[in-house]
Design a protein around this motif. Sequence first.
Motif, short mmCIF file in Angstrom:
data_model
loop_
_atom_site.label_atom_id
_atom_site.label_comp_id
_atom_site.label_asym_id
_atom_site.label_seq_id
_atom_site.Cartn_x
_atom_site.Cartn_y
_atom_site.Cartn_z
N GLU A 166 0.85 -1.21 0.00
CA GLU A 166 0.00 0.00 0.00
C GLU A 166 0.88 1.25 0.00
OE1 GLU A 166 -3.12 0.37 -0.37
OE2 GLU A 166 -4.15 -1.47 0.24
N ASP A 167 1.91 1.22 0.83
CA ASP A 167 2.82 2.37 0.88
C ASP A 167 3.43 2.61 -0.50
OD1 ASP A 167 2.34 2.72 3.53
OD2 ASP A 167 4.29 2.03 4.25
N LEU A 168 3.89 1.54 -1.10
CA LEU A 168 4.54 1.68 -2.41
C LEU A 168 3.55 2.16 -3.46
CD1 LEU A 168 6.85 -1.41 -2.18
CD2 LEU A 168 7.64 0.89 -2.76
N ALA A 169 2.32 1.65 -3.37
CA ALA A 169 1.30 2.11 -4.31
C ALA A 169 1.12 3.62 -4.17
CB ALA A 169 -0.02 1.38 -4.04
N GLY A 170 1.07 4.08 -2.93
CA GLY A 170 0.95 5.51 -2.67
C GLY A 170 2.14 6.28 -3.24
N GLN A 171 3.32 5.76 -3.03
CA GLN A 171 4.53 6.43 -3.53
C GLN A 171 4.49 6.54 -5.05
OE1 GLN A 171 8.15 4.54 -2.05
NE2 GLN A 171 7.16 4.14 -0.09
N MET A 172 4.01 5.48 -5.69
CA MET A 172 3.96 5.49 -7.14
C MET A 172 2.89 6.45 -7.65
SD MET A 172 6.43 3.74 -8.17
CE MET A 172 7.56 3.58 -6.79
N GLU A 173 1.79 6.56 -6.91
CA GLU A 173 0.76 7.54 -7.28
C GLU A 173 1.33 8.95 -7.20
OE1 GLU A 173 -2.67 6.87 -4.82
OE2 GLU A 173 -3.04 4.97 -5.86
N VAL A 174 2.00 9.23 -6.10
CA VAL A 174 2.57 10.56 -5.90
C VAL A 174 3.59 10.87 -7.00
CG1 VAL A 174 4.05 11.93 -4.37
CG2 VAL A 174 2.16 10.62 -3.41
N HIS A 175 4.30 9.82 -7.46
CA HIS A 175 5.35 10.04 -8.45
C HIS A 175 4.89 9.71 -9.87
CE1 HIS A 175 7.54 10.34 -4.71
NE2 HIS A 175 8.36 11.10 -5.39
N ASN A 176 3.56 9.74 -10.06
CA ASN A 176 2.99 9.65 -11.39
C ASN A 176 3.36 8.37 -12.13
OD1 ASN A 176 1.70 12.29 -11.24
ND2 ASN A 176 3.81 13.02 -11.20
N ARG A 203 -1.10 -2.07 -5.68
CA ARG A 203 -2.43 -2.22 -5.08
C ARG A 203 -2.93 -3.65 -5.24
NH1 ARG A 203 -2.87 1.89 -2.41
NH2 ARG A 203 -3.19 3.96 -3.28
N LYS A 204 -2.70 -4.17 -6.43
CA LYS A 204 -3.14 -5.53 -6.71
C LYS A 204 -2.43 -6.51 -5.78
CE LYS A 204 -3.29 -8.46 -10.84
NZ LYS A 204 -3.01 -8.42 -12.28
N MET A 205 -1.13 -6.29 -5.60
CA MET A 205 -0.38 -7.15 -4.70
C MET A 205 -0.91 -7.03 -3.27
SD MET A 205 1.50 -8.83 -6.64
CE MET A 205 2.02 -9.82 -5.24
N ALA A 206 -1.24 -5.80 -2.91
CA ALA A 206 -1.77 -5.59 -1.56
C ALA A 206 -3.07 -6.37 -1.38
CB ALA A 206 -1.99 -4.11 -1.30
N ALA A 207 -3.90 -6.34 -2.43
CA ALA A 207 -5.19 -7.04 -2.34
C ALA A 207 -4.97 -8.56 -2.21
CB ALA A 207 -6.03 -6.73 -3.57
N SER A 223 10.10 -8.28 7.90
CA SER A 223 9.40 -9.53 7.63
C SER A 223 9.64 -9.92 6.17
CB SER A 223 7.92 -9.39 7.95
OG SER A 223 7.36 -8.36 7.18
N PRO A 224 9.70 -11.23 5.90
CA PRO A 224 10.22 -11.69 4.60
C PRO A 224 9.40 -11.28 3.38
CG PRO A 224 9.49 -13.53 5.98
CD PRO A 224 9.50 -12.33 6.85
N GLU A 225 8.11 -11.08 3.54
CA GLU A 225 7.32 -10.83 2.34
C GLU A 225 7.16 -9.33 2.04
OE1 GLU A 225 3.59 -12.90 2.14
OE2 GLU A 225 3.75 -13.14 -0.03
N SER A 226 7.87 -8.49 2.78
CA SER A 226 7.77 -7.06 2.53
C SER A 226 8.96 -6.60 1.69
CB SER A 226 7.79 -6.29 3.85
OG SER A 226 6.67 -6.62 4.62
#
Lengths: 279, 170, 579
Positions: free
Chosen positions: B27-37, B46-50, B82-85
């Motif tokens: 989710e954090d990364l999705a947000g970062q990517m949104e901010v950075h267009n 987001r899909k991975m988060a889901a 944690s390993p999956e992050s």
Amino acid sequence: MNKAEPLVSRYSHEDYKSTVKPIWCPGCGHFGVETSLFRALAYLELPPEQVAIISGIGCSSRIPAYTQCYGFHGVHGRAPAVATGLKLARPELTVIVTSGDGDAFSIGGNHFIHACRRNVDMTLLVMDNEVYGMTKGQPSPTSPADWDSKIAPGGTGFSPFASLAVALASGANFIARGFSGDPNGVARLLVEAIQHPGFSFVQVLSPCVTYRPEERFWKKTVHPSSVESTNDPAVAGHRLLSDDGFTTGVFYVGNRPCYSATVDTSNHDLRAIEEDLAL
Amino acid sequence: MNQTISTLDAFLAHAHELEREAVERYEDLAGQMEVHNKPELAELFRKMAAIEQQHVDKVEGLAGGEPRTLAPWDYQWQDPESPESIPVGQGHYRMNPYQALSLVLACEERAEAFFANVAENADDPAVRESALQFAAEEREHAELLKVWLARYPEPKAEWWQDLDDPVSQE
Amino acid sequence: MNVPCSQTQATSIAIMGSGGAGAITTGSLLLEAAGQAGWYGLLTRSVGPQIRGGEALAMVRLAPTPVTGHGDRYDVLVALDWHNAGRFIAEIPLNDKSLIFADAEGGDPPSAILATGAHLIPLPFTDLADELPNARPNLLALGMLSELLGIPMDDTVQAVVRALSGKGLSVTHATDALAAGGQLATTFPDTQRLAPPSPRDTGTHWLVTGNQAAALGALRGGIRFAAVYPITPATDLSEWLALRLQKLGGHLIQAEDEIASMNMVLGASFGGIPSMTITSGPGLALMTETLGLAVAAEIPSVVVNVMRGGPSTGIPTKSEQSDLNIALYGLHGDAPHLVLAAQSVTDCLVTTQWAVQLSETLQCPAIVLSDQFMGQALTVCERPAPLPDGPPRRIAEVGAARYDRYALTEDGISPMAIPGALGGQYTADGLEHNAHGTPSSSAADHLLQLDKRRLKLEQYDYGKAWAEIDGEGETAVLTWGSTTAAVLEAAAQARTAGLAVKVIALRLLSPTRPEHMTLALQGIQRVLVVEQSHSAQFHHFLRAHYTLPDRVEVISRPGPLPIRPGEVLNHLLQEIDHE
């Protein structure tokens, strides 16, 4: 940690995170620090509305708006003073200052020293990336003397600021260093810092991927302290002054007297004071 | 380091936190990517988060609710995180889907290794069985990701270059 | 509210001395005794640069009616000695009607003093004191003054005993010394006797300084937290406040500098506690960045700025009205804020209390301008009545609904959430923000928030207190701050001389009140601006914000010498052709 472990914490990450998205560069160490902060607050089960995050200026200082706590994003370097006013006025709140190396040690250097000296119960979290990010890569007080930059070609020639040693000499009551690449380790330091009475200072090495990409390799450089923390300032001072700056852990846990106050606004009876002025 | 997770409760607590933190980081990364267009990457994360959220739910199903939480530093991870992050410090505003998926793949592989290691060191058969199941699932994901990865071109040389200077803010 | 005393009714006494002679103590005891006996009065001081033992001058004015400023001339000068007296010559205008009582052992008076034509009377203060146990020359001088002015000796004894009892002086010794001094005056004609006072009830009158009055105004307004850094001539305000805050359950902290002080104030106020700081020019300069933050983040906060001679270290112990520009315009960006000015010692109380109320109501920093003259003046005055309570800080009712800290409201004031309240979490931000409080650099948000912050100040109904308006006529004197006293006195004298004069003394300097001023200036043909600033800051301020009639004259000169009523009167009565 002297806390009975709950079955399920009443609070989690989401309770502290706001919908405002950070403007930090992807890869920035500050994301890790933010995570640590939320984990520490959740662990301590602090209601977000009872926490105030106070900051100044710089990348690190953007944190308050990214939280669901009360926040204060003020002027450059002065956050420890704002936090002092708030904590003295509202001692029941948990007050955390988030700052960076330029904010806390350069423009805010005097406030840093005096906040340590006053020893008011609060936590100063400095995200140290040894550079000014918001103004495009100028040297900070913690940059190496020979770090080349536009504004100081060939390096500043100044010795880096020994923030932990200064904090110790100035009277801080808890002194620790963490690394943003170890969010759980930093969360643990923050928990201890928040729980310890008085002024706690936690320096977190937090790489700047844009202006100091070489700091990505800090994850190879940092190493945990091999010794227990001490309450002897002389021992802590020796350790800090002979340290390479990459040792993580708690260096000093003191029992120096704290400064506190209470402010009660309920008394409006000025008669006694006014009578003193009467002829 | 070998895992010392000896009870099913402890195992589920770990599995839950592992998946929960994966969601959090995606989710954090999705947000970062949104901010950075980078909408394409935002969508991917987001899909991975889901997907990882489904795993969280699954663990909760197995545990009959949210497992008890440990102090963040008491989880028995092999790495600082944690390993999956996707670890803090990874990710770049110029990265392409190939690089993003490579980071995700590494997560799945670390998760698989974690569960396999737990299974290998577990005395409790229930823990071993559960860990093996989780490991298998992560392996499946990893295989799937490799297929996805093949659809995207590798980044060009000097992909990180940006003709514009960074922007002065404050 | 400032009833001017007429020159003929008031008596001015200057007392000078050096090196522990106790000139200031003598002056304040004289004022207290006179106050006790029913007179009004004012004491200001002038001192040399030494920490201890320097030369000092106490200037006292006594009258049967309230005294807010000094007159044109001193009736009596008491010289305990003449060391370095030349420093004070410009501050004590004398003429051939003035009497000088000088200690016979005090050396020779400077020729400039003698050149005034004042009548010199040597008196044996030191010799007599040497003959009495525990007596000091200044006590003999005080006894002499008490007798000369007609202040009952009982009141003088009481004042002395109260002040000096802790210092090992017995009542008998004090009485003997005062009586011996009084004896010296019995041979003089009674031309210097004070006009008799009106009877008054006990407890209705105060002995107070402007700095104390400002502190009390702050307390009446609800201030319970202060953060300060020492600076002359504001420190005594902070010191007086510290103990009183403690007694009320509040707190005062001395910060590491003025920047920290102002930031601590914002921290405490953000926490919901009405908060203030106290400073003087250089300190205000350090606070201005944070004041901009208070404007942007809409945090109530009060700064009392006790002006001194500037720029830079300037003349820290003496008065000037030269911080007007920095108070009005010293903030960066477009930063509407409150600037108020006290007009007298007692008005320090009223104006500071009002400033706290306005700041809390309007969620905006307020700068109160006082000055060394008022701040450190000791006065006998009527107890100022408390102002009615102002609307309190508007606190947000928060809960599950989305809370917008900087919501656009009809009056521009958005309810403020206080830390601890669930659902009210927001970030007070110096970055431009949207209504929610989220940082925004959009042109639209910037304009909306700028408009909001201006609107809340401009739309508020400040009532009549924006200015004190006295008299009617075609001539108006526009002034502010402590020069108001001299202007009111001059206007009263001008009226006696046949010139109708209106006085408009501004209390609210920012936001400006153009409609009110236009109304006040209706029918005015001639304006005289009176201020104590070298660069005519107030005059330029008036020119920038108000429409003045064609004929505008200006008395504008720097401190530290006070503007005296006679100077204003002469100007008013001069017919100057400005064509």
